[in-house]
Write an enzyme that holds these catalytic residues in place. Structure first.
Site, PDB file in Angstrom:
ATOM      1  CD  GLU A 188     -37.625  38.239  15.990  1.00 26.65           C
ATOM      2  OE1 GLU A 188     -38.807  38.716  15.843  1.00 26.65           O
ATOM      3  OE2 GLU A 188     -36.691  37.875  15.148  1.00 26.65           O
TER       4      GLU A 188
ATOM      5  CG  ASP B 248     -42.788  39.759   7.740  1.00 27.14           C
ATOM      6  OD1 ASP B 248     -42.356  38.799   8.510  1.00 27.14           O
ATOM      7  OD2 ASP B 248     -42.582  40.850   7.729  1.00 27.14           O
ATOM      8  CB  SER B 249     -40.455  34.282   8.466  1.00 31.11           C
ATOM      9  OG  SER B 249     -41.682  33.598   8.957  1.00 31.11           O
TER      10      SER B 249
ATOM     11  CE  LYS C 284     -45.811  38.757  13.893  1.00 33.16           C
ATOM     12  NZ  LYS C 284     -44.732  39.365  13.309  1.00 33.16           N
TER      13      LYS C 284
ATOM     14  CG  ASP D  70     -46.166  38.927   9.942  1.00 28.05           C
ATOM     15  OD1 ASP D  70     -46.476  39.421  11.050  1.00 28.05           O
ATOM     16  OD2 ASP D  70     -45.021  38.478  10.090  1.00 28.05           O
TER      17      ASP D  70
ATOM     18  CD  GLU E 124     -41.443  43.118  11.928  1.00 35.86           C
ATOM     19  OE1 GLU E 124     -40.625  44.399  11.557  1.00 35.86           O
ATOM     20  OE2 GLU E 124     -41.621  42.389  11.540  1.00 35.86           O
TER      21      GLU E 124
HETATM   22  O1  KIV Z   1     -42.397  36.270  10.324  1.00 35.87           O
HETATM   23  C1  KIV Z   1     -42.441  35.850  11.397  1.00 35.87           C
HETATM   24  O2  KIV Z   1     -42.177  34.599  11.250  1.00 35.87           O
HETATM   25  C2  KIV Z   1     -42.517  36.398  12.596  1.00 35.87           C
HETATM   26  C3  KIV Z   1     -42.105  35.575  13.800  1.00 35.87           C
HETATM   27  C4  KIV Z   1     -40.853  35.322  13.840  1.00 35.87           C
HETATM   28  C5  KIV Z   1     -42.886  36.062  15.103  1.00 35.87           C
HETATM   29  O3  KIV Z   1     -42.689  37.564  12.832  1.00 35.87           O
END
Ligand code: KIV
Length: 275
Positions: A186, A49-50, A118, A88, A120
């Site tokens: 992280e 989600d970055s 993924k 994510d 969190e």
């Molecule tokens: O969103 C993302 O890119 C991440 C990574 C930095 C692990 O969660």
């Protein structure tokens, strides 16, 4: 006639089985061409989600939507034929209840073709991780600094210093017991990341953690020097593509203004000569 079997992407089970063997190479990718670049070198490609901050100019990951993750997830899976693609789950798509998480995780997997999701969170997400994994959705957990909780944490700070280490260790054990196939650590101290790596039977994937983790992940735009808005201290730049692009665009602009840019008639003239 022998026919070659089509190449298959690594599965979450393959990644899980890598615990204690060769380090896992992981990078983010949000588009087909970038996934194609990462795929031959990576075991896991994360559609993080970055993407919200790196490609959409958002101030944090909190405004990222399911639709954005599906669009970028679909693009990235098209470019990855070897690595496991993980997508994510965006903020507010899974925290309400295990049922909400299942609905959205199933949609992400079905509409992108990714092999896992993924999310969190540690102990407080364990019930949800169990709910998803029991229903056939492989889950990668993400603990330590969890950027979707930036407002609650009060910034992108190192997590698990001193007495706080026990909290992160408990989170790691909880997500392992809940069935996660791997866990991202992280921004936690290296000694803590090493302790967790020794304590859990699933691969740990570090980002700003320790070289001793079972694998490493970076945001590809950070390590290629494409995203310049800020640079986390732990990021090593392996290239400086934003600087190269700036130089290339400046040269192009100079040529256009000086009318030295190759005009179409020159290109067509060359083609005529070649005939
Ligand atoms: O969103 C993302 O890119 C991440 C990574 C930095 C692990 O969660």
């Amino acid at each position: 006639m022998s026919q070659q079997a089509p190449q298959k992407n690594l599965s979450a089970a393959d990644i899980r089985a890598r615990k204690g063997t060769a380090p896992l190479v992981c990078l983010t990718a949000y588009t087909t061409p970038v996934a194609q670049l990462a795929d031959p070198h990576c075991d896991l490609v994360l559609v993080g989600d970055s993407v919200g901050m790196v490609l959409h100019g958002l101030p944090s990951t909190l405004d990222v939507t399911m639709e954005m993750m599906i669009l970028h997830g679909r693009a990235a899976t098209r470019g990855a034929s070897r690595a496991l693609v993980v997508v994510d789950m965006p903020f507010a798509s899974y925290e309400e209840s295990p049922a909400q998480a299942f609905r959205n995780a199933a949609r992400l997997m079905a509409e992108t073709g990714a092999g896992a999701v993924k999310l969190e969170g540690g102990r407080h997400m364990a019930e949800t991780i169990r709910f998803l994994t029991d229903r056939g959705i492989p889950v990668m957990a993400h603990i330590g600094l969890t950027p979707q909780a930036v407002n609650a944490i009060g910034g992108y700070k190192v997590q698990g210093r001193g007495a706080d280490a026990d909290r992160i260790r408990a989170d790691a054990r909880a997500v392992e017991e809940a069935g996660a196939f791997a866990v991202v650590l992280e921004k936690v101290p290296a000694a803590l990341a090493d302790t967790i790596t020794a304590e859990v039977d699933i691969p740990t994937v570090g980002i700003g953690a320790s070289a001793g983790c079972d694998g490493q992940i970076l945001v590809i735009d950070d390590m290629l020097g494409l995203f310049d808005a800020f640079k986390p201290k732990f990021v090593k730049r392996y290239a400086h593509l934003a600087t190269d692009a700036d130089r290339a665009i400046a040269t192009y602009a100079k040529e256009v203004r000086a009318r030295t840019f190759p005009a179409p008639e020159h290109i067509f003239a060359d083609e005529g000569a070649a005939k």
